[in-house]
Design an enzyme around this catalytic site. Structure first.
Site, PDB file in Angstrom:
ATOM      1  N   GLY A  91       4.790   1.860  -6.220  1.00 54.88           N
ATOM      2  CA  GLY A  91       3.763   2.027  -5.193  1.00 54.88           C
ATOM      3  C   GLY A  91       3.925   3.329  -4.427  1.00 54.88           C
ATOM      4  CB  ALA A  92       1.754   4.933  -1.862  1.00 53.55           C
ATOM      5  CB  VAL A  93       5.750   2.575   0.596  1.00 51.54           C
ATOM      6  CG1 VAL A  93       7.047   2.479   1.377  1.00 51.54           C
ATOM      7  CG2 VAL A  93       4.563   2.726   1.548  1.00 51.54           C
ATOM      8  CB  CYS A 145       2.329   2.865   9.321  1.00 45.90           C
ATOM      9  SG  CYS A 145       0.757   2.048   8.990  1.00 45.90           S
ATOM     10  N   GLY A 175      -2.390   3.967   4.053  1.00 44.49           N
ATOM     11  CA  GLY A 175      -1.980   2.677   4.579  1.00 44.49           C
ATOM     12  C   GLY A 175      -2.459   1.512   3.730  1.00 44.49           C
ATOM     13  CG  HIS A 225      -1.787   6.226  10.312  1.00 44.70           C
ATOM     14  ND1 HIS A 225      -2.543   6.305   9.162  1.00 44.70           N
ATOM     15  CD2 HIS A 225      -1.227   4.979  10.307  1.00 44.70           C
ATOM     16  CE1 HIS A 225      -2.432   5.163   8.494  1.00 44.70           C
ATOM     17  NE2 HIS A 225      -1.639   4.349   9.155  1.00 44.70           N
TER      18      HIS A 225
END
Lengths: 378, 378
Positions: free
Chosen positions: A51-53, A173, A204, A286
């Site tokens: 995943g992205a994270v 986040c 996100g 963000h």
């Protein structure tokens, strides 16, 4: 950590980098000899590595020379068997299973709340300390919710090498990014009330959401209808209330995370927080407009000095040249940037401030914060 | 005016419409016979007719069958001599000059503050009633600052046919959109304090800014560096503090407009307002997150009912399906949309509400409001 050390990029994506892989490092060969693979380090596992994270976990571990004697790459069945290279070594991605955690000292989880709920306790039973990026355990009273710069004391009873597993939760986040800026001011003047409006990036909602924003933007520019899979409405050149479920009190879950997590992290149940969380067509960082009301007066110059000296924070507050934090400027950066620091005209004297905060959602908002938590265990 | 009558579009731009001309009507031939060209109507002039708001003036005049016996199309020397078709008649754009206003009853100005400062008083001297969209005269005590749904009484002494010129100022777009929603609630419960964070579209900086956002987005998607002419930094997939000058108190001019114009429009000098104004990569409609503190309690259901009955406002507040106002949904629409109406958890009882407001910046934020002012003169 407290400086934006890379040259400020004037555009997000280089011509050689696909749009959503703004951080290509996880799968790249490092150019210096890493000292992080060492027998004295803990054995670690990354759950949700595709995943992205998950990818950012690897990037941050490598950037920070996190010591480890072994690392397991864990993901769903769909990704199992794929290969990846990390710090000059080849790995095969394994399917997450109860046995995955045998002999694992620290596991970094970012595979969604249901995976955390299922496998987190299993890992703990096997003696693993789990740093969980999902919301599954954040409000569990037994689980510390930690931003290392803010409340490291919350996890002081959790140590490696005691043969005992434990859960530590990584905050949401938006909460992390907000509290990185608000906490140093809170310590000085005590926040009574905080009104937050967010400008949240695609990341996100995961890598697929970033891809959807890119695809939709191309489609709209070509005059075609946008493809809406992750989000139910057009995202390109638009914005909308955060896609989290709306609760009976009218707040969505993202907003209530900010309300409740702030109380827990600050160990301050009476702090008054309201938030309006909005998704904007930005890729991975963000922004938040934060209005603060204090118990004690705090003038803007003192606030600026406090923030300049705060760990993990940079101040970008150049009124003359209208240079303030932007999502792009903090993308792929560790520090949270704060600017627009000014006395709130709608409050008496120096009882209030307005500030504007930007932070990389994948990095300090997720992977970096989790790796910092893991570092505190060493 | 109080309904979003067009079908909800799922994308901004149709394949046949260039990206920035999302409203192609000004130069198109209408499909019904217009009754608006009539001897009994006033003679009107549009100053700045080639700009984004100038074009929208024509569109709104036509949509609303505004009666006129003649219309002058005025612009800078650069555009003079160009031809345009409006309601089946051909016009030649004339260069704005003192003589332009001879015999003109009503002039709609949107050609920038310096043009308004120079030519506004000249037009008034010639007996013209000027509705000015710039900030030049807004805070002038002699000049009414009017949102027709909010404070029509401010211009009650100005009438057509008295042979006397006058200035009427159109408020800033962000102020109009905010107060369309806040005023009906203010009338019921009296607003003590308002904390606003804006999400402002490109159109507020003019048609060239909309073009720049489109061009930059194409460039970034192609991996090229973005062209920055109107704004000093990347706008595509980014956001930044509003480009207006920052004053010594740390607020930018856009924010101070919201603070000061609210006081004047509400005729309420003690109202406490703070604002953080942010430019987001959206084409033509603004969004605003507004936190309200009231003198008298106002519960969210009552607030929703009040807003449902407010002129020029539509409520989009469907929690179950997460359907709330978006800039796209209000683009090219007259009404301001309000949603996310909920009791503010950070205030006691029913003393506060959070709301989220979207409005078309070019239409209700500028051209429509000005034409409505002109209609009140008839």
């Amino acid at each position: 950590m407290a400086s934006l050390s890379l040259p400020l990029q004037n555009h997000v994506f280089s011509a050689t980098t696909p749009l959503i892989r703004s951080n290509p490092r996880p799968f790249a060969i490092p150019t210096k000899v890493r000292m992080s693979l060492q027998e004295s380090g803990p054995s670690i596992a990354v759950a949700g590595v595709t995943g992205a994270v998950g990818q950012e976990f690897l990037s941050v571990l490598s950037d920070r020379d996190f010591p480890y004697r072994s690392i397991k790459m864990l993901a769903s069945k769909r990704s199992a068997g794929r290969r990846l290279t990390f710090e000059d070594k080849d790995y095969v991605i394994e399917e997450l299973s109860p046995e995955s955690f045998e002999g694992v000292d620290i596991a970094l989880f970012s595979a969604g709340g249901s995976i955390s709920k299922e496998f987190g306790p299993i890992a703990v039973d096997r003696g693993t300390i789990v740093v969980d990026n999902s919301s599954a355990f954040r409000m569990d009273e037994q689980v510390p919710l930690v931003i290392p710069e803010v409340n490291p004391e919350a996890m002081e009873n959790i140590k490696l090498g005691m043969g005992k597993g434990a859960l530590i939760a990584n905050p949401n986040c938006s909460t992390i990014i907000c509290l990185m800026a608000a906490t140093p001011l809170h310590r000085r003047a005590k926040v009574l009330r905080m009104v937050v409006s967010t400008y949240q990036a695609a990341s996100g909602a995961g890598a697929a959401a970033m891809e959807e924003l890119e695809q939709q933007t191309r489609e709209v520019l070509d005059g075609r209808p946008p493809t809406c899979k992750i989000f139910k409405e057009q995202y390109a050149f638009n914005l909308f209330s955060h896609n989290a479920s709306v609760l009976s009190n009218g707040y969505n879950e993202e907003e209530m995370k900010m309300v409740k997590e702030t109380r827990k992290i600050w160990n301050y149940k009476d702090v008054r927080v309201t938030a309006t969380c909005i998704r904007v067509p930005v890729m991975r960082a963000h922004a938040e407009s934060v209005n603060l009301q204090f118990e004690k007066p705090l003038d803007e110059d003192t606030a600026r000095d406090i923030l300049k000296n705060a760990p993990g924070v940079v101040v970008i507050d150049d009124r003359a040249s209208n240079h303030f934090p932007t999502p792009l400027e903090v993308s792929n950066k560790d520090a949270v940037a704060v600017g627009r620091i000014r006395r709130d005209l709608s409050q008496d004297g120096n009882q209030g401030l307005d500030i504007f905060v930007c932070g990389d959602q994948i990095r300090k908002g997720a992977a970096l914060n989790a790796v910092q938590i893991a570092e505190m265990l060493l």
